[in-house]
Design a protein around this motif. Sequence first.
Motif, PDB file in Angstrom:
ATOM      1  N   SER A  53      13.845 -63.396 -45.584  1.00  0.00           N
ATOM      2  CA  SER A  53      12.807 -63.144 -44.585  1.00  0.00           C
ATOM      3  C   SER A  53      11.426 -63.173 -45.231  1.00  0.00           C
ATOM      4  O   SER A  53      11.228 -62.658 -46.336  1.00  0.00           O
ATOM      5  CB  SER A  53      13.045 -61.831 -43.856  1.00  0.00           C
ATOM      6  OG  SER A  53      13.295 -60.810 -44.760  1.00  0.00           O
ATOM      7  N   ASP A 100       7.823 -61.974 -44.478  1.00  0.00           N
ATOM      8  CA  ASP A 100       7.315 -60.936 -43.572  1.00  0.00           C
ATOM      9  C   ASP A 100       5.801 -60.860 -43.435  1.00  0.00           C
ATOM     10  O   ASP A 100       5.283 -59.867 -42.924  1.00  0.00           O
ATOM     11  CB  ASP A 100       7.821 -59.561 -44.053  1.00  0.00           C
ATOM     12  CG  ASP A 100       9.328 -59.447 -43.970  1.00  0.00           C
ATOM     13  OD1 ASP A 100       9.949 -60.380 -43.436  1.00  0.00           O
ATOM     14  OD2 ASP A 100       9.872 -58.440 -44.438  1.00  0.00           O
ATOM     15  N   SER A 145       7.308 -52.916 -40.073  1.00  0.00           N
ATOM     16  CA  SER A 145       7.603 -54.333 -40.312  1.00  0.00           C
ATOM     17  C   SER A 145       8.927 -54.555 -41.047  1.00  0.00           C
ATOM     18  O   SER A 145       9.667 -55.478 -40.720  1.00  0.00           O
ATOM     19  CB  SER A 145       6.453 -55.010 -41.044  1.00  0.00           C
ATOM     20  OG  SER A 145       6.277 -54.424 -42.301  1.00  0.00           O
ATOM     21  N   GLU A 146       9.240 -53.704 -42.027  1.00  0.00           N
ATOM     22  CA  GLU A 146      10.470 -53.940 -42.782  1.00  0.00           C
ATOM     23  C   GLU A 146      11.701 -53.726 -41.894  1.00  0.00           C
ATOM     24  O   GLU A 146      12.648 -54.517 -41.923  1.00  0.00           O
ATOM     25  CB  GLU A 146      10.537 -53.056 -44.023  1.00  0.00           C
ATOM     26  CG  GLU A 146      11.666 -53.503 -44.934  1.00  0.00           C
ATOM     27  CD  GLU A 146      11.693 -52.789 -46.272  1.00  0.00           C
ATOM     28  OE1 GLU A 146      10.701 -52.123 -46.625  1.00  0.00           O
ATOM     29  OE2 GLU A 146      12.735 -52.894 -46.945  1.00  0.00           O
ATOM     30  N   ASN A 199      10.895 -64.554 -38.454  1.00  0.00           N
ATOM     31  CA  ASN A 199      10.592 -64.490 -39.898  1.00  0.00           C
ATOM     32  C   ASN A 199      11.760 -64.936 -40.779  1.00  0.00           C
ATOM     33  O   ASN A 199      11.676 -64.891 -41.996  1.00  0.00           O
ATOM     34  CB  ASN A 199      10.199 -63.057 -40.272  1.00  0.00           C
ATOM     35  CG  ASN A 199      11.261 -62.048 -39.888  1.00  0.00           C
ATOM     36  OD1 ASN A 199      11.584 -61.912 -38.704  1.00  0.00           O
ATOM     37  ND2 ASN A 199      11.826 -61.359 -40.846  1.00  0.00           N
ATOM     38  N   SER A 208      11.927 -56.605 -39.546  1.00  0.00           N
ATOM     39  CA  SER A 208      12.313 -57.809 -40.266  1.00  0.00           C
ATOM     40  C   SER A 208      13.821 -57.866 -40.485  1.00  0.00           C
ATOM     41  O   SER A 208      14.472 -58.894 -40.243  1.00  0.00           O
ATOM     42  CB  SER A 208      11.586 -57.821 -41.609  1.00  0.00           C
ATOM     43  OG  SER A 208      12.132 -58.796 -42.419  1.00  0.00           O
TER      44      SER A 208
END
Length: 181
Positions: free
Chosen positions: A80, A82, A93-94, A44, A97
């Motif tokens: 990034s 995402d 996800s964060e 990403n 990432s």
Amino acid sequence: MDVDRCIQTRRSVRKYLSKKISWDKLKEILDSARYAPSAGNLQNWRFIVVQDSDLKKRISQLCSDQTWINGVPVLIVVCSYDKDLKIMYREKSETFSIQNTAAAIENMLLKANSLSIDSCWVGSYNEDRIKSILKIPNEVRMDAIITFGYGAEKEEMPKRIDLRNIVFYEEWGDSGKPKSY
Ligand SMILES: Cc1cc2nc3c(=O)[nH]c(=O)nc-3n(C[C@H](O)[C@H](O)[C@H](O)COP(=O)(O)O)c2cc1C
């Protein structure tokens, strides 16, 4: 340069010569980022190469006034995107990432060191204002600014915490030597 030497001699450098980095070397540094691990191999990371003097000046003012950034030959702004991570990993996800881009950044720092190019990871900046200057879309996060150039002086290594103070065995807080050693 062997891997131990490359890891141990990398320093955060904040004074640079005006000497330019060739595009071939910059490309090698950027390319090293692609080989970092990433959750789900989603890669990403995105990179903006900034060499324009006016842009660098404006960015340095938005990095808590770290004016030394103004004199750096190249900035790489690490971002990034995402969208796919959010679909695949939802609430993780964060975290994933940020870990992905951090791995990519470390690859670039080490690759640069192997080419005798110095660098510094900069995390203190006004994200909204820099995003606006660089036309970074809302849905893209800015994760770091990395400076690259030839250092004007060799930095001392800041003190490292001893291994025995940061490693536990079998459970948190147990600093004893593992029985199998
Ligand atoms: C997430 C992060 C943010 C950082 N932000 C800054 C910064 O804004 N300005 C700066 O001069 N150095 C910054 N640094 C560099 C650290 O100060 C440096 O890595 C640390 O002092 C250890 O020194 P070394 O990199 O030479 O081993 C940052 C490093 C990291 C990993």
